[in-house]
Design a protein around this motif. Structure first.
Motif, PDB file in Angstrom:
ATOM      1  N   LYS A 143     -31.208  38.888 -11.636  1.00 46.89           N
ATOM      2  CA  LYS A 143     -31.788  40.235 -11.507  1.00 46.89           C
ATOM      3  C   LYS A 143     -31.659  40.737 -10.070  1.00 46.89           C
ATOM      4  CE  LYS A 143     -35.498  38.350 -14.367  1.00 46.89           C
ATOM      5  NZ  LYS A 143     -35.426  36.982 -13.785  1.00 46.89           N
TER       6      LYS A 143
ATOM      7  N   TYR B 216     -29.942  42.027 -14.905  1.00 49.67           N
ATOM      8  CA  TYR B 216     -31.105  42.894 -15.108  1.00 49.67           C
ATOM      9  C   TYR B 216     -31.429  43.710 -13.857  1.00 49.67           C
ATOM     10  CZ  TYR B 216     -32.968  39.672 -18.841  1.00 49.67           C
ATOM     11  OH  TYR B 216     -33.195  38.893 -19.951  1.00 49.67           O
TER      12      TYR B 216
ATOM     13  N   HIS C  61     -34.503  44.351 -12.045  1.00 46.97           N
ATOM     14  CA  HIS C  61     -35.766  43.605 -12.060  1.00 46.97           C
ATOM     15  C   HIS C  61     -36.982  44.535 -12.153  1.00 46.97           C
ATOM     16  CE1 HIS C  61     -37.519  39.565 -10.398  1.00 46.97           C
ATOM     17  NE2 HIS C  61     -38.121  39.973 -11.487  1.00 46.97           N
TER      18      HIS C  61
END
Length: 328
Positions: A81, A122, A124
């Motif tokens: 992330k 991702y 985050h």
């Protein structure tokens, strides 16, 4: 180890993943050797969905995971992330999602992990000062360049998830979900299911509280962030420990550990839910894997709903500053 698919058209991953954060920060000191041995043991047992982030240990966790998978990269599905910015001394410096930062963060993660491609990347935390379309647009360009395979979001609100998914298909959304953090059931889970996005549950054991092993705030090491967590301090701790004791009693009746019962509850939320319990020790990893064998009846689920309905836990799931960055 069974498999679960991330969304309608996403990849298959192990039914339980391994959260690696605590190997490098937040939950007291640990041993890199034992952490690497735990990752290797996870892979050997079929837990091949590994979760890290650039902020964990200010990059050290990605380096640790990279060392652990160096000779077995083709056996793991690797997630990391970006977005939570840390300063040189570890201080938190806000959230960034601007395209320039997205690209630089990805390049840095690839280098620390020692890999050519990140399987699931991702955001985050969502940057409120950048349009999600701009952030996801840059993530999509990284995918086109072969640097990431799938896109994900963490702690995004339903409206953000929809806008992101309209820009480029989102494969997985990660938020906190456990018996004492059930916020996602109201809107996030229905949203991702409608859109065909997979759901990844972090902290499925309530940051260790739902294992039943924590009896007092004094059980936490001095460098453990839970010493200052809203749910682990003062009256909140006392209220929450009473709830866990009721879960412990049900676990005894089921012939499983409290942690296994808590994980079985998350797994029972649907075949599209993948929990990623964190541990830095092999024996706890084995215990978590065995939660897959725990079958909950309708009566078990009803009883757990009575003990810990949504909102039952005392205290917020983060301190005030942390709560400002979730569900946005």
């Amino acid at each position: 180890m069974g498999k679960r698919r991330l969304g309608r058209e996403g990849p298959e991953v192990s039914a339980i993943g391994l959260g690696c954060m605590g190997m490098s920060e937040f939950y007291g000191s640990g041993s890199d050797d034992e952490s690497i041995a735990t990752i290797h043991h996870a892979i050997d047992r079929g837990v091949t969905f590994l979760d890290t982030a650039d902020m964990y240990g200010v990059g050290r966790n990605e380096e640790l995971v990279g060392r652990a998978i160096r000779d077995r990269r083709d056996q793991v599905f690797l997630a990391t992330k970006f977005g939570n910015v840390r300063g040189p001394n570890g201080e938190f410096a806000g959230v960034r999602g601007d395209p320039e930062y997205v690209r630089s963060a990805c390049e840095a993660s690839l280098k620390r992990l020692g890999v050519d491609v990140i399987d699931l990347y991702y955001q985050h935390r969502v940057d409120p000062n950048v349009h999600i379309e701009d952030t996801v647009g840059e993530m999509a360009r990284l995918r086109e360049e072969g640097k990431i395979r799938f896109l994900g979001l963490s702690e995004a609100a339903p409206r953000t998830i929809r806008a992101a998914h309209a820009t480029h298909p989102i494969t997985a959304v990660q938020t906190e979900l456990s018996l004492w953090s059930r916020d996602a059931e109201a809107e996030v889970l229905p949203t991702v299911r409608e859109l065909g996005i997979g759901y990844v549950a972090y902290s499925p054991l309530g940051r260790g509280f739902l294992t039943g092993q924590i009896k007092s705030p004094e059980d936490f090491p001095d460098d453990d962030f839970r010493r200052f967590h809203p749910r682990f301090t003062g009256e909140n701790f006392e209220k929450n420990i009473q709830l866990v004791r009721e879960v412990e009693a049900l676990a005894r009746d089921k012939g499983c550990t409290t942690a296994q019962l808590a994980l079985a509850w998350v797994l029972a939320k649907g075949d599209d839910v993948v929990p990623i319990p964190g541990t830095k020790r092999r024996r706890y990893l084995d215990e978590n894997i065995d939660a897959l064998d725990v079958r909950l009846t309708e009566e078990d689920l009803r009883r757990l709903d009575e003990i810990l309905p949504p909102g039952a836990a005392a205290g917020e799931r983060y301190h005030e500053r942390g709560m400002e960055t979730v569900n946005r």
